[in-house]
Design a protein around this motif. Structure first.
Motif, PDB file in Angstrom:
ATOM      1  N   TYR A  14       4.431  30.343  58.156  1.00  0.00           N
ATOM      2  CA  TYR A  14       3.405  30.686  57.179  1.00  0.00           C
ATOM      3  C   TYR A  14       2.254  31.358  57.907  1.00  0.00           C
ATOM      4  CZ  TYR A  14       5.867  27.267  54.263  1.00  0.00           C
ATOM      5  OH  TYR A  14       6.823  26.567  53.546  1.00  0.00           O
ATOM      6  N   TRP A  15       1.926  32.574  57.469  1.00  0.00           N
ATOM      7  CA  TRP A  15       0.862  33.354  58.093  1.00  0.00           C
ATOM      8  C   TRP A  15      -0.331  33.474  57.149  1.00  0.00           C
ATOM      9  CZ3 TRP A  15       0.838  35.448  62.992  1.00  0.00           C
ATOM     10  CH2 TRP A  15       2.060  35.512  63.674  1.00  0.00           C
ATOM     11  N   GLY A  16      -1.522  33.544  57.749  1.00  0.00           N
ATOM     12  CA  GLY A  16      -2.704  33.862  56.984  1.00  0.00           C
ATOM     13  C   GLY A  16      -2.871  35.366  56.857  1.00  0.00           C
ATOM     14  N   GLN A  17      -3.914  35.762  56.151  1.00  0.00           N
ATOM     15  CA  GLN A  17      -4.152  37.177  55.896  1.00  0.00           C
ATOM     16  C   GLN A  17      -4.970  37.827  57.008  1.00  0.00           C
ATOM     17  OE1 GLN A  17      -5.983  34.777  54.671  1.00  0.00           O
ATOM     18  NE2 GLN A  17      -8.040  35.482  55.150  1.00  0.00           N
ATOM     19  N   GLY A  18      -5.528  37.009  57.881  1.00  0.00           N
ATOM     20  CA  GLY A  18      -6.281  37.524  59.014  1.00  0.00           C
ATOM     21  C   GLY A  18      -7.783  37.531  58.788  1.00  0.00           C
ATOM     22  N   THR A  19      -8.507  37.427  59.888  1.00  0.00           N
ATOM     23  CA  THR A  19      -9.963  37.516  59.854  1.00  0.00           C
ATOM     24  C   THR A  19     -10.414  38.408  61.008  1.00  0.00           C
ATOM     25  OG1 THR A  19     -12.030  36.233  59.784  1.00  0.00           O
ATOM     26  CG2 THR A  19     -10.309  35.400  61.238  1.00  0.00           C
ATOM     27  N   GLN A  20     -11.331  39.309  60.720  1.00  0.00           N
ATOM     28  CA  GLN A  20     -11.764  40.294  61.712  1.00  0.00           C
ATOM     29  C   GLN A  20     -12.785  39.697  62.678  1.00  0.00           C
ATOM     30  OE1 GLN A  20     -10.850  43.743  62.100  1.00  0.00           O
ATOM     31  NE2 GLN A  20     -12.021  43.483  64.000  1.00  0.00           N
ATOM     32  N   GLN A  71       3.586  26.662  46.345  1.00  0.00           N
ATOM     33  CA  GLN A  71       3.550  27.776  47.292  1.00  0.00           C
ATOM     34  C   GLN A  71       2.452  27.539  48.318  1.00  0.00           C
ATOM     35  OE1 GLN A  71       3.156  31.569  45.442  1.00  0.00           O
ATOM     36  NE2 GLN A  71       3.108  32.694  47.359  1.00  0.00           N
ATOM     37  N   VAL A  72       2.775  27.747  49.569  1.00  0.00           N
ATOM     38  CA  VAL A  72       1.813  27.523  50.650  1.00  0.00           C
ATOM     39  C   VAL A  72       0.908  28.733  50.798  1.00  0.00           C
ATOM     40  CG1 VAL A  72       1.554  27.167  53.128  1.00  0.00           C
ATOM     41  CG2 VAL A  72       3.364  25.966  51.872  1.00  0.00           C
ATOM     42  N   GLN A  73      -0.377  28.488  50.904  1.00  0.00           N
ATOM     43  CA  GLN A  73      -1.346  29.537  51.203  1.00  0.00           C
ATOM     44  C   GLN A  73      -2.079  29.182  52.481  1.00  0.00           C
ATOM     45  OE1 GLN A  73      -3.730  29.885  47.585  1.00  0.00           O
ATOM     46  NE2 GLN A  73      -2.594  31.733  47.047  1.00  0.00           N
ATOM     47  N   VAL A  74      -2.248  30.178  53.325  1.00  0.00           N
ATOM     48  CA  VAL A  74      -2.927  30.005  54.605  1.00  0.00           C
ATOM     49  C   VAL A  74      -4.169  30.877  54.618  1.00  0.00           C
ATOM     50  CG1 VAL A  74      -2.729  30.191  57.104  1.00  0.00           C
ATOM     51  CG2 VAL A  74      -0.725  29.540  55.741  1.00  0.00           C
ATOM     52  N   VAL A  75      -5.309  30.282  54.908  1.00  0.00           N
ATOM     53  CA  VAL A  75      -6.576  31.014  54.838  1.00  0.00           C
ATOM     54  C   VAL A  75      -7.351  30.814  56.132  1.00  0.00           C
ATOM     55  CG1 VAL A  75      -8.752  31.308  53.619  1.00  0.00           C
ATOM     56  CG2 VAL A  75      -6.668  30.732  52.344  1.00  0.00           C
ATOM     57  N   GLU A  76      -7.693  31.938  56.765  1.00  0.00           N
ATOM     58  CA  GLU A  76      -8.543  31.906  57.951  1.00  0.00           C
ATOM     59  C   GLU A  76      -9.988  32.177  57.551  1.00  0.00           C
ATOM     60  OE1 GLU A  76      -4.760  34.231  59.416  1.00  0.00           O
ATOM     61  OE2 GLU A  76      -6.114  34.284  57.694  1.00  0.00           O
ATOM     62  N   SER A  77     -10.904  31.700  58.360  1.00  0.00           N
ATOM     63  CA  SER A  77     -12.321  31.998  58.164  1.00  0.00           C
ATOM     64  C   SER A  77     -13.033  31.905  59.502  1.00  0.00           C
ATOM     65  CB  SER A  77     -12.948  31.024  57.166  1.00  0.00           C
ATOM     66  OG  SER A  77     -12.878  29.693  57.654  1.00  0.00           O
ATOM     67  N   GLY A  78     -14.263  32.434  59.532  1.00  0.00           N
ATOM     68  CA  GLY A  78     -15.075  32.314  60.732  1.00  0.00           C
ATOM     69  C   GLY A  78     -15.214  33.578  61.545  1.00  0.00           C
ATOM     70  N   GLY A  79     -14.517  34.627  61.160  1.00  0.00           N
ATOM     71  CA  GLY A  79     -14.648  35.866  61.898  1.00  0.00           C
ATOM     72  C   GLY A  79     -15.990  36.527  61.638  1.00  0.00           C
ATOM     73  N   GLY A  80     -16.253  37.579  62.392  1.00  0.00           N
ATOM     74  CA  GLY A  80     -17.507  38.295  62.210  1.00  0.00           C
ATOM     75  C   GLY A  80     -17.820  39.170  63.389  1.00  0.00           C
ATOM     76  N   LEU A  81     -19.068  39.610  63.421  1.00  0.00           N
ATOM     77  CA  LEU A  81     -19.561  40.485  64.485  1.00  0.00           C
ATOM     78  C   LEU A  81     -20.407  39.646  65.446  1.00  0.00           C
ATOM     79  CD1 LEU A  81     -20.100  43.318  65.704  1.00  0.00           C
ATOM     80  CD2 LEU A  81     -22.026  43.499  64.101  1.00  0.00           C
ATOM     81  N   VAL A  82     -20.114  39.774  66.728  1.00  0.00           N
ATOM     82  CA  VAL A  82     -20.843  39.015  67.739  1.00  0.00           C
ATOM     83  C   VAL A  82     -21.054  39.899  68.955  1.00  0.00           C
ATOM     84  CG1 VAL A  82     -18.745  38.065  68.772  1.00  0.00           C
ATOM     85  CG2 VAL A  82     -20.902  36.800  68.966  1.00  0.00           C
ATOM     86  N   GLN A  83     -22.098  39.621  69.694  1.00  0.00           N
ATOM     87  CA  GLN A  83     -22.393  40.414  70.890  1.00  0.00           C
ATOM     88  C   GLN A  83     -21.597  39.908  72.090  1.00  0.00           C
ATOM     89  OE1 GLN A  83     -26.680  40.350  71.340  1.00  0.00           O
ATOM     90  NE2 GLN A  83     -26.861  42.276  70.226  1.00  0.00           N
ATOM     91  N   LEU A  84     -21.486  40.775  73.073  1.00  0.00           N
ATOM     92  CA  LEU A  84     -20.843  40.431  74.336  1.00  0.00           C
ATOM     93  C   LEU A  84     -21.392  39.097  74.849  1.00  0.00           C
ATOM     94  CD1 LEU A  84     -19.137  41.218  76.869  1.00  0.00           C
ATOM     95  CD2 LEU A  84     -21.194  42.390  77.700  1.00  0.00           C
ATOM     96  N   GLY A  85     -20.468  38.188  75.202  1.00  0.00           N
ATOM     97  CA  GLY A  85     -20.863  36.883  75.714  1.00  0.00           C
ATOM     98  C   GLY A  85     -21.094  35.825  74.663  1.00  0.00           C
TER      99      GLY A  85
END
Length: 115
Positions: A104-110, A1-15
């Motif tokens: 195949y889609w990942g679960q998403g990262t905010q 079964q294929v699993q797709v995992v995103e990473s690297g999201g987070g909170l960042v300031q303008l620019g």
């Protein structure tokens, strides 16, 4: 079964900048791969896509700021996001499309950009 995992999201300031990564497990051949996003109350939209020969396409709103890339030979893609704006705030999803049209889609990262 294929699993797709995103990473690297987070909170960042303008620019600011963020780099998203996405990896799909399993052995399959991707013909298209890309990043999409969905902001609250809005439909999911295309951000950047790349096909098997490396042709890329970007949403007008991110051209010149975002760059999609991949690891050749691997089901691994990245999205470098620079000059981030509050309107870039969304859940970011990656997708791999294999021959025959199966996606195949990942679960998403905010990603949240504060002003």
């Amino acid at each position: 079964q294929v699993q797709v995992v995103e990473s690297g999201g987070g909170l960042v300031q303008l620019g600011g900048s963020l780099r998203l990564s996405c990896t799909a497990s399993g052995s399959f051949f991707s013909i298209n791969m890309g990043w999409y996003r969905q902001a609250p109350g809005k439909q999911r939209e295309l951000v950047a896509v790349m096909n098997i020969v490396g042709f890329t396409n970007y949403a007008d709103s991110v051209k010149g700021r975002f760059t999609i890339s991949r690891d050749n030979g691997k089901n691994q893609i990245y999205l470098q996001m620079n000059s981030l704006k509050p309107e870039d705030t969304a859940v970011y999803y990656c997708k791999f499309q294999r021959a025959g049209g199966l996606d195949y889609w990942g679960q998403g990262t905010q990603v949240t950009v504060s002003s």
